[in-house]
Design a protein around this motif. Structure first.
Motif, PDB file in Angstrom:
ATOM      1  N   GLU A 102      83.588   3.685  -9.599  1.00 38.31           N
ATOM      2  CA  GLU A 102      83.824   4.288  -9.905  1.00 38.31           C
ATOM      3  C   GLU A 102      83.214   5.831 -10.151  1.00 38.31           C
ATOM      4  OE1 GLU A 102      84.439   2.108 -13.213  1.00 38.31           O
ATOM      5  OE2 GLU A 102      84.577   2.079 -11.140  1.00 38.31           O
ATOM      6  N   LEU A 103      82.384   5.546 -10.704  1.00 38.51           N
ATOM      7  CA  LEU A 103      80.744   6.637 -10.672  1.00 38.51           C
ATOM      8  C   LEU A 103      81.190   7.899 -10.514  1.00 38.51           C
ATOM      9  CD1 LEU A 103      77.932   4.240 -11.528  1.00 38.51           C
ATOM     10  CD2 LEU A 103      79.661   4.766 -13.155  1.00 38.51           C
ATOM     11  N   LYS A 104      81.025   9.568 -10.877  1.00 39.16           N
ATOM     12  CA  LYS A 104      81.264  10.335 -10.524  1.00 39.16           C
ATOM     13  C   LYS A 104      79.901  11.495 -10.455  1.00 39.16           C
ATOM     14  CE  LYS A 104      86.497  10.242 -10.808  1.00 39.16           C
ATOM     15  NZ  LYS A 104      86.375   9.127 -10.927  1.00 39.16           N
ATOM     16  N   PRO A 105      79.476  12.508 -10.037  1.00 43.89           N
ATOM     17  CA  PRO A 105      78.499  12.935 -10.711  1.00 43.89           C
ATOM     18  C   PRO A 105      78.096  13.462 -11.925  1.00 43.89           C
ATOM     19  CG  PRO A 105      79.825  13.730  -8.318  1.00 43.89           C
ATOM     20  CD  PRO A 105      80.453  13.298  -8.629  1.00 43.89           C
ATOM     21  N   ASP A 106      79.694  14.001 -12.946  1.00 42.67           N
ATOM     22  CA  ASP A 106      78.971  14.512 -14.074  1.00 42.67           C
ATOM     23  C   ASP A 106      79.799  13.836 -15.191  1.00 42.67           C
ATOM     24  OD1 ASP A 106      79.035  17.406 -13.207  1.00 42.67           O
ATOM     25  OD2 ASP A 106      81.283  16.907 -12.768  1.00 42.67           O
ATOM     26  N   ASP A 107      79.830  11.942 -14.696  1.00 40.48           N
ATOM     27  CA  ASP A 107      79.515  11.652 -15.612  1.00 40.48           C
ATOM     28  C   ASP A 107      78.186  11.390 -15.880  1.00 40.48           C
ATOM     29  OD1 ASP A 107      82.503  10.735 -14.921  1.00 40.48           O
ATOM     30  OD2 ASP A 107      81.655   9.250 -13.783  1.00 40.48           O
ATOM     31  N   LEU A 108      78.029  11.156 -17.527  1.00 45.87           N
ATOM     32  CA  LEU A 108      77.244  10.891 -18.419  1.00 45.87           C
ATOM     33  C   LEU A 108      75.791   9.746 -17.940  1.00 45.87           C
ATOM     34  CD1 LEU A 108      75.550  12.091 -20.885  1.00 45.87           C
ATOM     35  CD2 LEU A 108      76.264  10.576 -22.156  1.00 45.87           C
ATOM     36  N   ALA A 109      75.046  10.519 -17.045  1.00 44.51           N
ATOM     37  CA  ALA A 109      74.114   9.000 -17.094  1.00 44.51           C
ATOM     38  C   ALA A 109      73.055   7.882 -18.220  1.00 44.51           C
ATOM     39  CB  ALA A 109      73.591   9.676 -15.044  1.00 44.51           C
ATOM     40  N   ALA A 110      72.778   9.560 -18.575  1.00 42.25           N
ATOM     41  CA  ALA A 110      71.436   8.455 -19.405  1.00 42.25           C
ATOM     42  C   ALA A 110      71.062   9.565 -20.440  1.00 42.25           C
ATOM     43  CB  ALA A 110      69.856   8.880 -18.765  1.00 42.25           C
ATOM     44  N   VAL A 111      70.552   9.053 -21.653  1.00 37.26           N
ATOM     45  CA  VAL A 111      70.592  10.594 -22.807  1.00 37.26           C
ATOM     46  C   VAL A 111      68.926  10.367 -23.573  1.00 37.26           C
ATOM     47  CG1 VAL A 111      70.787  10.943 -25.420  1.00 37.26           C
ATOM     48  CG2 VAL A 111      72.820   9.397 -24.061  1.00 37.26           C
ATOM     49  N   PHE A 112      68.464  10.890 -22.740  1.00 38.94           N
ATOM     50  CA  PHE A 112      66.773  10.918 -22.870  1.00 38.94           C
ATOM     51  C   PHE A 112      66.471  11.960 -23.939  1.00 38.94           C
ATOM     52  CE2 PHE A 112      66.743  10.143 -18.610  1.00 38.94           C
ATOM     53  CZ  PHE A 112      66.028   9.463 -18.350  1.00 38.94           C
ATOM     54  N   TYR A 113      65.905  11.294 -25.434  1.00 40.00           N
ATOM     55  CA  TYR A 113      66.159  12.143 -26.454  1.00 40.00           C
ATOM     56  C   TYR A 113      63.950  12.724 -26.262  1.00 40.00           C
ATOM     57  CZ  TYR A 113      69.685   9.810 -28.762  1.00 40.00           C
ATOM     58  OH  TYR A 113      70.904   9.785 -29.633  1.00 40.00           O
ATOM     59  N   THR A 114      64.510  13.391 -26.954  1.00 34.92           N
ATOM     60  CA  THR A 114      63.381  14.831 -26.764  1.00 34.92           C
ATOM     61  C   THR A 114      62.554  13.912 -28.026  1.00 34.92           C
ATOM     62  OG1 THR A 114      64.038  16.341 -28.872  1.00 34.92           O
ATOM     63  CG2 THR A 114      65.003  16.603 -26.804  1.00 34.92           C
ATOM     64  N   LYS A 159      66.498  14.566 -30.159  1.00 33.80           N
ATOM     65  CA  LYS A 159      67.239  15.107 -30.427  1.00 33.80           C
ATOM     66  C   LYS A 159      68.013  14.342 -28.876  1.00 33.80           C
ATOM     67  CE  LYS A 159      67.075  19.665 -30.250  1.00 33.80           C
ATOM     68  NZ  LYS A 159      65.472  19.587 -30.843  1.00 33.80           N
ATOM     69  N   GLY A 160      69.058  14.011 -28.303  1.00 30.73           N
ATOM     70  CA  GLY A 160      69.264  13.497 -27.285  1.00 30.73           C
ATOM     71  C   GLY A 160      70.210  14.265 -25.855  1.00 30.73           C
ATOM     72  N   ALA A 161      69.268  14.337 -25.310  1.00 31.67           N
ATOM     73  CA  ALA A 161      69.986  15.421 -24.060  1.00 31.67           C
ATOM     74  C   ALA A 161      70.510  14.765 -23.257  1.00 31.67           C
ATOM     75  CB  ALA A 161      68.623  15.326 -23.609  1.00 31.67           C
ATOM     76  N   MET A 162      72.453  14.547 -23.492  1.00 31.89           N
ATOM     77  CA  MET A 162      73.416  14.524 -22.669  1.00 31.89           C
ATOM     78  C   MET A 162      72.868  14.603 -20.745  1.00 31.89           C
ATOM     79  SD  MET A 162      76.197  14.566 -25.203  1.00 31.89           S
ATOM     80  CE  MET A 162      76.838  15.729 -24.900  1.00 31.89           C
ATOM     81  N   THR A 163      72.814  13.593 -20.315  1.00 31.66           N
ATOM     82  CA  THR A 163      71.759  13.568 -18.644  1.00 31.66           C
ATOM     83  C   THR A 163      73.417  13.345 -17.946  1.00 31.66           C
ATOM     84  OG1 THR A 163      69.394  13.910 -19.252  1.00 31.66           O
ATOM     85  CG2 THR A 163      70.226  14.118 -17.407  1.00 31.66           C
TER      86      THR A 163
END
Length: 501
Positions: A145-157, A165-169
């Motif tokens: 049920e995954l969708k394009p706008d679902d959060l996939a990763a948080v990459f920390y700067t 800071k965690g970039a919500m990707t």
């Protein structure tokens, strides 16, 4: 408006006016599944000195990791941190999270334990993949049920000051960057490529612009567990690498190895760089040494899911100081541009821009305004649309009322023969407020002539920008875990001698 050199077909605006590609895959899971179904026995991953993994095996292993995470109680939307070195296990952990609907939190393996703990605590990670511990294993599972706008990763700067800071990707951001890679490099997405990952996978460059696009097109990602220049060269030849991405210093080091002269690099078709100034002479050397490759300079941020702008082959040597044109789904503009210099803060909007910072509403509100990312970079945009990064806002030198942009001076010094690394910072001065100082690391075995360096700078930039202080050292410049130069540390530690002029 200048026309784009890239393919801009099948691009639309979303409800907020930002550009995006039409009809992307629904999710990273759907993207990988499509590649598996096309060629399950094709080689997906190679770990240098380690295992080789097909697409079918990658899917099976990731599905078992997903099942293992579910058995541990993780639910869709929960976070899991990956603290693993480069290798096939990193990728299996990444896609295990994806198939479970769990948000991936890649952890910089160069972080201190304190920094790692901050990332784990801030993200609320419920599980941490660690070296020396088996990956979770359970009944195969793949969320549907995954969708394009679902959060996939948080990459920390990894900034040079303060906590990361965690970039919500979202899935959409990552898939958008995959498409961007194909378009700006001019890669035929139907013909599998072979890329060599020589930088850490926790970086957006390696993950977002190498691993994921290559998997999307059914190619092979060759992963170096640790960087070694001899192994780098051997892998290019042995694995028939056709797509290279790394920093300029590595390319210089590679082409100056004795064995490079006998290396067959005729199969290398794409050669990209970024992350540091590059001398026009090195660009010309790369074109000569890799005669069948398109070379280019990429620029982006964690917040732009890797690529924001790209300087293609046709412009690479003549405009080596530019980071190129906006990608097909990115727009740029300047905030508060100086009428005299044209320099202002670079703002970016488009399909690659993340939604904000995890758990930091105030920093999100400050950096993401009306859909535009305020980068903190000072830039100018030429009449042909080329973007030039001239400095970070906080790093600009004010010399007696004249603004000196450090990156401009660094580009000039980087073009001087024998320079390996350079950082330009302000030197406190009672009369002028600040003067220009340069910290230079020469190439191995090279001696720098200060007078010649100053004369070179005078031929490239205005007199008031030419360094008045020069500090030459053999030790590499101090960097944070993501490789960014720590200018605050240089300001504290460098002992400036007498002014050059």
């Amino acid at each position: 408006m200048a026309s784009s050199p890239f393919d801009t077909r099948d691009v639309e605006r979303d409800a907020n006016g930002a550009l995006r590609y039409t009809n992307p895959p629904a999710s990273l899971a759907a993207m990988l599944r499509a590649s598996v179904e096309r060629a399950p026995h094709a080689e997906a991953l190679v770990e240098v000195g380690g295992p080789r993994v097909t697409y079918g095996e990658l899917w099976q292993r990731a599905a078992r990791v997903a099942g293992g995470l579910r058995a541990l109680g993780l639910k869709p939307g929960d976070r899991a941190a990956i603290r693993l070195p480069n290798g096939t296990a990193w990728v299996e952990a990444f896609f295990g999270c994806v198939l479970a609907g769990v948000v991936v939190v890649p952890v910089n393996t160069r972080f201190t334990d304190k920094e790692v703990q901050y990332v784990v605590d801030d993200s609320g990670a419920r599980f941490v993949f660690t070296a020396g511990t088996a990956l979770p294993d359970g009944a195969p599972f793949a969320a549907g049920e995954l969708k394009p706008d679902d959060l996939a990763a948080v990459f920390y700067t990894s900034g040079t000051t303060g906590f990361p800071k965690g970039a919500m990707t979202a899935h959409r951001n990552l898939l958008s960057n995959c498409e961007t890679v194909f378009r700006v490099l001019r890669i035929d997405r139907t013909v599998p490529t072979r890329t060599l990952v020589s930088v850490p996978l926790f970086h957006v460059t390696a993950c977002d612009s190498q691993l994921l696009p290559t998997l999307m097109q059914g190619g092979t990602t060759v992963i170096m567990p640790a960087f070694d220049i001899k192994a780098f060269l051997r892998a290019i030849a042995a694995e028939r690498i056709d797509n290279l991405i790394t920093v300029p210093a590595i390319y210089w080091f590679a082409i100056n190895q004795p064995e490079f002269a006998d290396l067959d690099v005729s199969h290398v078709k794409w050669l990209s760089y970024g992350g540091a100034p590059i001398a026009p002479s090195l660009v010309r050397q790369l074109k000569l040494k890799f005669p069948n490759a398109r070379v280019g300079n990429g620029f982006g941020l964690t917040e732009t899911t890797s690529i924001a702008t790209y300087l293609p082959h046709e412009y690479a040597a003549e405009h080596a100081d530019s980071v190129g044109f906006p990608s097909p789904v990115m727009e740029v503009k300047l905030l508060d541009a100086d009428p005299a210099t044209g320099v202002g803060e670079l703002l970016i909007r488009g399909g690659n821009v993340v939604s904000g910072y995890w758990n930091k509403p105030e920093k999100t509100a400050a950096a993401f305004v009306d859909g535009w990312l305020h980068t903190g970079d000072l830039a100018r945009i030429g009449p042909n649309g080329l973007v030039y990064i001239v400095d970070r806002k906080k790093d600009m030198i004010n010399r007696g009322g004249e603004n000196v942009y450090c990156v401009e001076v660094e580009n000039a010094i980087a073009a001087f023969p024998g320079v390996a690394e350079v950082a330009v910072i302000g030197v406190p001065d009672a009369m002028m407020g600040e003067k220009v100082g340069a910290v230079v690391v020469p190439l191995p075995g090279m001696a720098l002539d200060a007078e010649a360096l100053v004369a070179h700078c005078k031929s490239e930039i205005a007199d008031f920008k030419v360094p008045q202080y020069l500090h030459v050292q053999a030790e590499p410049l101090p960097r944070n875990p993501s490789g960014k130069i720590l200018k605050p540390k240089l300001r504290e530690t460098v002992k400036w001698g007498r002014a050059l002029r």
